[in-house]
Design a protein around this motif. Structure first.
Motif, PDB file in Angstrom:
ATOM      1  N   PHE A   1       0.832  -1.206   0.000  1.00  0.00           N
ATOM      2  CA  PHE A   1       0.000   0.000   0.000  1.00  0.00           C
ATOM      3  C   PHE A   1       0.871   1.262   0.000  1.00  0.00           C
ATOM      4  O   PHE A   1       0.674   2.175  -0.812  1.00  0.00           O
ATOM      5  CB  PHE A   1      -0.926  -0.004   1.223  1.00  0.00           C
ATOM      6  CG  PHE A   1      -1.649   1.284   1.445  1.00  0.00           C
ATOM      7  CD1 PHE A   1      -2.741   1.619   0.668  1.00  0.00           C
ATOM      8  CD2 PHE A   1      -1.222   2.176   2.426  1.00  0.00           C
ATOM      9  CE1 PHE A   1      -3.400   2.829   0.860  1.00  0.00           C
ATOM     10  CE2 PHE A   1      -1.880   3.374   2.628  1.00  0.00           C
ATOM     11  CZ  PHE A   1      -2.975   3.708   1.842  1.00  0.00           C
ATOM     12  N   PHE A   2       1.834   1.325   0.922  1.00  0.00           N
ATOM     13  CA  PHE A   2       2.699   2.506   0.977  1.00  0.00           C
ATOM     14  C   PHE A   2       3.625   2.582  -0.237  1.00  0.00           C
ATOM     15  O   PHE A   2       4.037   3.675  -0.645  1.00  0.00           O
ATOM     16  CB  PHE A   2       3.518   2.492   2.267  1.00  0.00           C
ATOM     17  CG  PHE A   2       2.712   2.806   3.492  1.00  0.00           C
ATOM     18  CD1 PHE A   2       2.216   4.077   3.703  1.00  0.00           C
ATOM     19  CD2 PHE A   2       2.425   1.821   4.425  1.00  0.00           C
ATOM     20  CE1 PHE A   2       1.460   4.383   4.828  1.00  0.00           C
ATOM     21  CE2 PHE A   2       1.667   2.104   5.555  1.00  0.00           C
ATOM     22  CZ  PHE A   2       1.180   3.382   5.754  1.00  0.00           C
ATOM     23  N   TYR A   3       3.937   1.439  -0.815  1.00  0.00           N
ATOM     24  CA  TYR A   3       4.740   1.426  -2.046  1.00  0.00           C
ATOM     25  C   TYR A   3       3.979   2.104  -3.189  1.00  0.00           C
ATOM     26  O   TYR A   3       4.524   2.925  -3.925  1.00  0.00           O
ATOM     27  CB  TYR A   3       5.091  -0.014  -2.405  1.00  0.00           C
ATOM     28  CG  TYR A   3       5.682  -0.183  -3.777  1.00  0.00           C
ATOM     29  CD1 TYR A   3       7.010   0.138  -4.030  1.00  0.00           C
ATOM     30  CD2 TYR A   3       4.911  -0.665  -4.832  1.00  0.00           C
ATOM     31  CE1 TYR A   3       7.557  -0.016  -5.291  1.00  0.00           C
ATOM     32  CE2 TYR A   3       5.447  -0.821  -6.091  1.00  0.00           C
ATOM     33  CZ  TYR A   3       6.768  -0.500  -6.314  1.00  0.00           C
ATOM     34  OH  TYR A   3       7.292  -0.654  -7.572  1.00  0.00           O
ATOM     35  N   VAL A   4       2.702   1.754  -3.343  1.00  0.00           N
ATOM     36  CA  VAL A   4       1.877   2.377  -4.387  1.00  0.00           C
ATOM     37  C   VAL A   4       1.740   3.873  -4.123  1.00  0.00           C
ATOM     38  O   VAL A   4       1.807   4.697  -5.053  1.00  0.00           O
ATOM     39  CB  VAL A   4       0.490   1.699  -4.440  1.00  0.00           C
ATOM     40  CG1 VAL A   4      -0.452   2.456  -5.374  1.00  0.00           C
ATOM     41  CG2 VAL A   4       0.622   0.252  -4.893  1.00  0.00           C
ATOM     42  N   LEU A   5       1.587   4.229  -2.859  1.00  0.00           N
ATOM     43  CA  LEU A   5       1.438   5.646  -2.499  1.00  0.00           C
ATOM     44  C   LEU A   5       2.696   6.441  -2.837  1.00  0.00           C
ATOM     45  O   LEU A   5       2.624   7.507  -3.465  1.00  0.00           O
ATOM     46  CB  LEU A   5       1.124   5.757  -1.007  1.00  0.00           C
ATOM     47  CG  LEU A   5       0.669   7.127  -0.494  1.00  0.00           C
ATOM     48  CD1 LEU A   5      -0.650   7.520  -1.127  1.00  0.00           C
ATOM     49  CD2 LEU A   5       0.529   7.101   1.028  1.00  0.00           C
ATOM     50  N   THR A   6       3.840   5.936  -2.439  1.00  0.00           N
ATOM     51  CA  THR A   6       5.098   6.657  -2.695  1.00  0.00           C
ATOM     52  C   THR A   6       5.456   6.652  -4.180  1.00  0.00           C
ATOM     53  O   THR A   6       5.918   7.662  -4.712  1.00  0.00           O
ATOM     54  CB  THR A   6       6.246   6.026  -1.887  1.00  0.00           C
ATOM     55  OG1 THR A   6       6.273   4.609  -2.124  1.00  0.00           O
ATOM     56  CG2 THR A   6       6.079   6.270  -0.412  1.00  0.00           C
ATOM     57  N   ALA A   7       5.250   5.516  -4.851  1.00  0.00           N
ATOM     58  CA  ALA A   7       5.558   5.456  -6.283  1.00  0.00           C
ATOM     59  C   ALA A   7       4.659   6.411  -7.066  1.00  0.00           C
ATOM     60  O   ALA A   7       5.116   7.111  -7.981  1.00  0.00           O
ATOM     61  CB  ALA A   7       5.387   4.027  -6.793  1.00  0.00           C
ATOM     62  N   GLY A   8       3.372   6.450  -6.701  1.00  0.00           N
ATOM     63  CA  GLY A   8       2.469   7.390  -7.360  1.00  0.00           C
ATOM     64  C   GLY A   8       2.881   8.836  -7.117  1.00  0.00           C
ATOM     65  O   GLY A   8       2.797   9.681  -8.018  1.00  0.00           O
ATOM     66  N   PHE A   9       3.336   9.118  -5.900  1.00  0.00           N
ATOM     67  CA  PHE A   9       3.786  10.472  -5.573  1.00  0.00           C
ATOM     68  C   PHE A   9       4.990  10.853  -6.424  1.00  0.00           C
ATOM     69  O   PHE A   9       5.060  11.976  -6.960  1.00  0.00           O
ATOM     70  CB  PHE A   9       4.141  10.546  -4.086  1.00  0.00           C
ATOM     71  CG  PHE A   9       4.579  11.896  -3.632  1.00  0.00           C
ATOM     72  CD1 PHE A   9       3.654  12.864  -3.284  1.00  0.00           C
ATOM     73  CD2 PHE A   9       5.930  12.218  -3.561  1.00  0.00           C
ATOM     74  CE1 PHE A   9       4.067  14.127  -2.867  1.00  0.00           C
ATOM     75  CE2 PHE A   9       6.349  13.468  -3.152  1.00  0.00           C
ATOM     76  CZ  PHE A   9       5.407  14.417  -2.795  1.00  0.00           C
ATOM     77  N   VAL A  10       5.948   9.940  -6.569  1.00  0.00           N
ATOM     78  CA  VAL A  10       7.156  10.220  -7.350  1.00  0.00           C
ATOM     79  C   VAL A  10       6.806  10.429  -8.824  1.00  0.00           C
ATOM     80  O   VAL A  10       7.297  11.369  -9.467  1.00  0.00           O
ATOM     81  CB  VAL A  10       8.173   9.069  -7.186  1.00  0.00           C
ATOM     82  CG1 VAL A  10       9.337   9.235  -8.160  1.00  0.00           C
ATOM     83  CG2 VAL A  10       8.688   9.024  -5.764  1.00  0.00           C
ATOM     84  N   ILE A  11       5.957   9.572  -9.359  1.00  0.00           N
ATOM     85  CA  ILE A  11       5.570   9.705 -10.765  1.00  0.00           C
ATOM     86  C   ILE A  11       4.844  11.029 -10.997  1.00  0.00           C
ATOM     87  O   ILE A  11       5.085  11.732 -11.988  1.00  0.00           O
ATOM     88  CB  ILE A  11       4.685   8.516 -11.178  1.00  0.00           C
ATOM     89  CG1 ILE A  11       5.512   7.211 -11.155  1.00  0.00           C
ATOM     90  CG2 ILE A  11       4.098   8.723 -12.562  1.00  0.00           C
ATOM     91  CD1 ILE A  11       4.690   5.962 -11.353  1.00  0.00           C
ATOM     92  N   PHE A  12       3.952  11.386 -10.079  1.00  0.00           N
ATOM     93  CA  PHE A  12       3.213  12.639 -10.207  1.00  0.00           C
ATOM     94  C   PHE A  12       4.150  13.846 -10.143  1.00  0.00           C
ATOM     95  O   PHE A  12       4.020  14.797 -10.925  1.00  0.00           O
ATOM     96  CB  PHE A  12       2.169  12.724  -9.091  1.00  0.00           C
ATOM     97  CG  PHE A  12       1.346  13.976  -9.116  1.00  0.00           C
ATOM     98  CD1 PHE A  12       0.332  14.136 -10.043  1.00  0.00           C
ATOM     99  CD2 PHE A  12       1.600  15.003  -8.206  1.00  0.00           C
ATOM    100  CE1 PHE A  12      -0.419  15.303 -10.070  1.00  0.00           C
ATOM    101  CE2 PHE A  12       0.842  16.165  -8.223  1.00  0.00           C
ATOM    102  CZ  PHE A  12      -0.163  16.320  -9.168  1.00  0.00           C
ATOM    103  N   GLU A  13       5.117  13.820  -9.212  1.00  0.00           N
ATOM    104  CA  GLU A  13       6.068  14.920  -9.084  1.00  0.00           C
ATOM    105  C   GLU A  13       6.948  15.044 -10.322  1.00  0.00           C
ATOM    106  O   GLU A  13       7.229  16.146 -10.787  1.00  0.00           O
ATOM    107  CB  GLU A  13       6.935  14.723  -7.839  1.00  0.00           C
ATOM    108  CG  GLU A  13       6.211  14.999  -6.536  1.00  0.00           C
ATOM    109  CD  GLU A  13       5.818  16.449  -6.395  1.00  0.00           C
ATOM    110  OE1 GLU A  13       6.628  17.315  -6.765  1.00  0.00           O
ATOM    111  OE2 GLU A  13       4.693  16.714  -5.934  1.00  0.00           O
TER     112      GLU A  13
END
Length: 251
Positions: free
Chosen positions: A168-180
């Protein structure tokens, strides 16, 4: 068949032992699901580490940092329970039948002072003792294996929960990085958009060099007949063009 008969107890214990041996092998096969989750997480986690280091150097981002640290905590406990799950543990198996009707039987003969040629009553007594020893060993093995299986199932359950949290936190952080990263690329494009337009305008508006049409070489196309014969017409040089023009004027 009465449940309290010796033979029924022996039969029930054997079935239960086989049942828990099978459960132990099934829970081992379930670990393939966790392998898929581990593979999913470790595909992009190096990039997350790089981004975390860059974020620490450039500026603290509380959303990403908290999510990434939560990912590491969940991943730590998941790996811990993976180790505990796969750590070698004892599984009890009962002796082969030969052990009971040779070694155990001989010990009972010595302890009960029964000769090698027992009477019918003595033989029945020996048989009863051996069966009870066999039953007791079954009960010990069954009780131990049930406890071991429950502990293993608990480890698998906690391993799955911690790994699910890590995913769950992996998807959250990966999504954050991709968005940034997309935002940074968009900002870069908008920032340089005017410069790109100005460069294109300056390129298109630049004066092209003037040429003398009389010096242009005329290239003739290739003539191909239906029979397949190819005829290459001679190239007309500027001098030939000039000569033709003068002849026309003289005429």
């Amino acid at each position: 068949m009465k449940i309290f008969d010796l033979e029924s107890k022996l039969e029930t214990n054997l079935k239960q032992l086989d049942f828990y041996y099978e459960l132990d092998s099934k829970i081992e096969s379930k670990f393939n699901i966790l392998i898929v989750l581990y593979s999913f997480i470790f595909v992009y986690i190096i990039e997350l580490f790089k981004y975390f280091i860059d974020a620490k150097l450039e500026g603290f981002n509380i959303v990403f940092s908290c999510s990434f640290l939560s990912l590491l905590i969940c991943l730590f406990f998941a790996i811990k329970y993976t180790y505990l799950f796969h750590r070698p543990e004892d599984v009890l198996y009962i002796h082969e039948p030969e052990y009971f009707y040779t070694t155990i039987l001989e010990n009972y003969r010595i302890n009960l002072n029964i000769s090698d040629d027992p009477t019918t009553d003595e033989e029945a007594l020996l048989n009863e003792y051996v069966n009870h020893t066999y039953l007791r060993e079954q009960e010990i093995a069954l009780a131990f294996n049930i406890k071991a299986y429950r502990e293993k199932r608990k480890k698998y359950y906690f391993n799955f929960l911690w790994l699910l949290g890590a995913a769950f936190f992996y998807v959250l952080t990966a999504g954050f990085v991709i968005f940034e990263n997309r935002n940074e690329n968009t900002k870069f494009e908008l920032k340089n958009y005017k410069e790109i337009l100005n460069y294109q305008k300056s390129t298109s508006m630049a004066e092209k060099p003037k040429i003398d049409p009389r010096k242009v070489i005329t290239s003739q196309p290739i003539a191909v007949k239906q029979s397949g014969k190819t005829t290459i017409r001679p190239m007309i040089k500027p001098e030939a063009v000039k000569t033709k023009t003068e002849n026309t004027k003289n005429k």
